[in-house]
Scaffold this motif. Structure first.
Motif, short mmCIF file in Angstrom:
data_model
loop_
_atom_site.label_atom_id
_atom_site.label_comp_id
_atom_site.label_asym_id
_atom_site.label_seq_id
_atom_site.Cartn_x
_atom_site.Cartn_y
_atom_site.Cartn_z
N GLY A 1 0.92 -1.30 0.02
CA GLY A 1 0.08 -0.02 0.04
C GLY A 1 0.64 1.20 -0.11
O GLY A 1 2.18 1.18 0.06
N ASP A 2 0.15 2.22 -0.01
CA ASP A 2 1.00 3.46 -0.23
C ASP A 2 1.31 3.87 1.37
O ASP A 2 0.69 3.55 2.28
CB ASP A 2 -0.09 4.82 -0.52
N SER A 3 2.73 4.66 1.33
CA SER A 3 3.30 5.20 2.64
C SER A 3 3.95 6.29 2.27
O SER A 3 4.44 6.27 1.34
CB SER A 3 3.89 4.05 3.11
N VAL A 4 4.02 7.02 3.36
CA VAL A 4 4.86 8.33 3.31
C VAL A 4 5.80 8.02 4.65
O VAL A 4 5.37 7.89 5.89
CB VAL A 4 4.10 9.73 3.49
N THR A 5 7.14 8.50 4.50
CA THR A 5 8.18 8.68 5.50
C THR A 5 8.81 9.73 5.36
O THR A 5 9.16 10.26 4.50
CB THR A 5 9.20 7.59 5.01
N GLN A 6 8.75 10.53 6.77
CA GLN A 6 9.35 11.80 6.82
C GLN A 6 10.18 11.71 8.07
O GLN A 6 10.19 10.70 9.08
CB GLN A 6 8.49 12.97 6.84
N MET A 7 11.23 12.78 8.04
CA MET A 7 12.30 12.46 9.10
C MET A 7 11.52 13.01 10.74
O MET A 7 10.78 13.52 10.57
CB MET A 7 13.27 13.69 8.86
N GLU A 8 11.91 12.40 11.41
CA GLU A 8 11.57 12.59 12.96
C GLU A 8 12.05 13.83 13.47
O GLU A 8 13.16 14.35 12.98
CB GLU A 8 12.03 11.28 13.99
N GLY A 9 11.27 14.41 14.34
CA GLY A 9 11.67 15.82 14.71
C GLY A 9 11.91 15.50 16.38
O GLY A 9 11.92 14.35 16.73
N PRO A 10 11.89 16.54 17.31
CA PRO A 10 11.88 17.89 16.59
C PRO A 10 13.02 18.63 15.65
O PRO A 10 14.08 17.83 15.86
CB PRO A 10 11.58 18.78 17.67
N VAL A 11 12.96 19.43 14.92
CA VAL A 11 13.91 20.06 14.39
C VAL A 11 14.05 21.59 14.67
O VAL A 11 13.18 22.11 14.89
CB VAL A 11 13.56 20.09 12.73
N THR A 12 15.15 21.76 15.26
CA THR A 12 15.33 23.09 15.97
C THR A 12 16.39 24.01 15.36
O THR A 12 17.70 23.38 15.13
CB THR A 12 15.78 22.90 17.39
N LEU A 13 16.14 24.84 14.83
CA LEU A 13 16.88 25.92 14.11
C LEU A 13 17.09 27.12 14.51
O LEU A 13 15.91 27.71 14.95
CB LEU A 13 16.50 25.81 12.64
N SER A 14 18.08 28.10 14.20
CA SER A 14 18.10 29.53 14.71
C SER A 14 17.36 30.30 13.45
O SER A 14 17.25 29.63 12.12
CB SER A 14 19.58 29.84 14.80
N GLU A 15 16.97 31.26 13.59
CA GLU A 15 16.15 32.26 12.69
C GLU A 15 17.22 32.42 11.42
O GLU A 15 18.32 32.74 11.85
CB GLU A 15 15.66 33.63 13.15
N GLU A 16 16.78 32.32 10.34
CA GLU A 16 17.64 32.57 9.36
C GLU A 16 18.29 31.66 8.61
O GLU A 16 19.01 31.33 7.72
CB GLU A 16 18.35 33.84 9.34
N ALA A 17 18.19 30.32 9.43
CA ALA A 17 18.98 29.15 8.84
C ALA A 17 17.99 28.48 7.82
O ALA A 17 17.14 28.72 7.35
CB ALA A 17 18.93 28.14 10.18
N PHE A 18 18.66 27.44 7.21
CA PHE A 18 18.28 26.71 6.09
C PHE A 18 17.61 25.54 6.40
O PHE A 18 18.03 24.72 7.47
CB PHE A 18 19.37 26.20 5.02
#
Lengths: 117, 113
Positions: B1-18
């Motif tokens: 069947g269909d599935s979607v895998t995305q990276m686990e978080g949390p992702v913490t970034l500073s403002e203006e980061a990529f």
């Protein structure tokens, strides 16, 4: 525009009781509404799809007698969890679409957290 | 069947980061791909979408390119803001419409000053 509300936002009930969750499209007519369930740290799982005025279509493994869905008007759908048990505790999310079959963008409600004691 | 895998978080970034949030999928046929965002206390909102290979969806500075060869739809933003803090969901629909969406688990992004 395209706002969807859910009520209540949180509900706690005793095991064996029934709970009704409302989903309303506030500024548009929703031909199709969807009900999802989300467990902690898991995906949203589609439970059922309902079109106004007709019976809901349930996904495989979802008990239709336990999760009663009514879509009696173009702005309101309800999900009733009958004889709730602790394993029914979850986050329930609805979405609404303007067109039949959901061919338009789905607009999501903020969700209802159900806790069954 | 269909599935979607995305990276686990949390992702913490500073403002203006990529920002990059990875998303890969498994589906039969040629699905449409979506990114939804959920701000605190609100419902999921469609952020962007792509309906065929090599399409790039973009909105509010976010971009994602439908890569059929790698079955991926990674979300990127060149410079994040505190207001981008939210949960991001990757999703697919194999019907070519927004119906019957299959979601990833969501990735929480926290942007700090």
């Amino acid at each position: 525009g395209a706002v969807v509300s859910q009520h209540p936002s949180r509900v706690i009930c005793k095991s064996g009781t029934s709970v009704k969750i409302e989903c309303r499209s506030l500024d548009f007519q929703a031909t199709t509404m969807f009900w999802y369930r989300q467990f902690p740290k898991q995906s949203l799982m589609l439970m059922a799809t309902s079109n106004e005025g007709s019976k809901a279509t349930y996904e495989q493994g979802v008990e239709k007698d336990k999760f009663l869905i009514n879509h009696a008007s173009l702005t309101l759908s309800t999900l009733t969890v009958t004889s709730a048990h602790p394993e029914d505790s979850s986050f329930y999310i609805c979405s609404a679409s303007r067109t039949s079959g959901g061919a338009d963008t789905q607009y999501f409600g903020p969700g209802t957290r159900l806790t069954v004691l | 069947g269909d599935s979607v895998t995305q990276m686990e978080g949390p992702v913490t970034l500073s403002e203006e980061a990529f920002l990059t949030i990875n998303c890969t999928y498994t589906a039969t046929g040629y699905p449409s791909l979506f990114w939804y965002v959920q701000y605190p206390g609100e419902g999921l909102q469609l952020l962007l979408k792509a309906t065929k290979a090599d399409d790039k969806g973009s909105n509010k500075g976010f971009e994602a390119t439908y890569r059929k060869e790698t079955t991926s739809f990674h979300l990127e933003k060149g410079s994040v803001q505190v207001s981008d803090s939210a949960v991001y969901f990757c999703a697919l629909s194999d019907t070519g419409t927004a119906s019957k969406l299959t979601f990833g688990t969501g990735t929480r992004l926290q942007v700090t000053l």
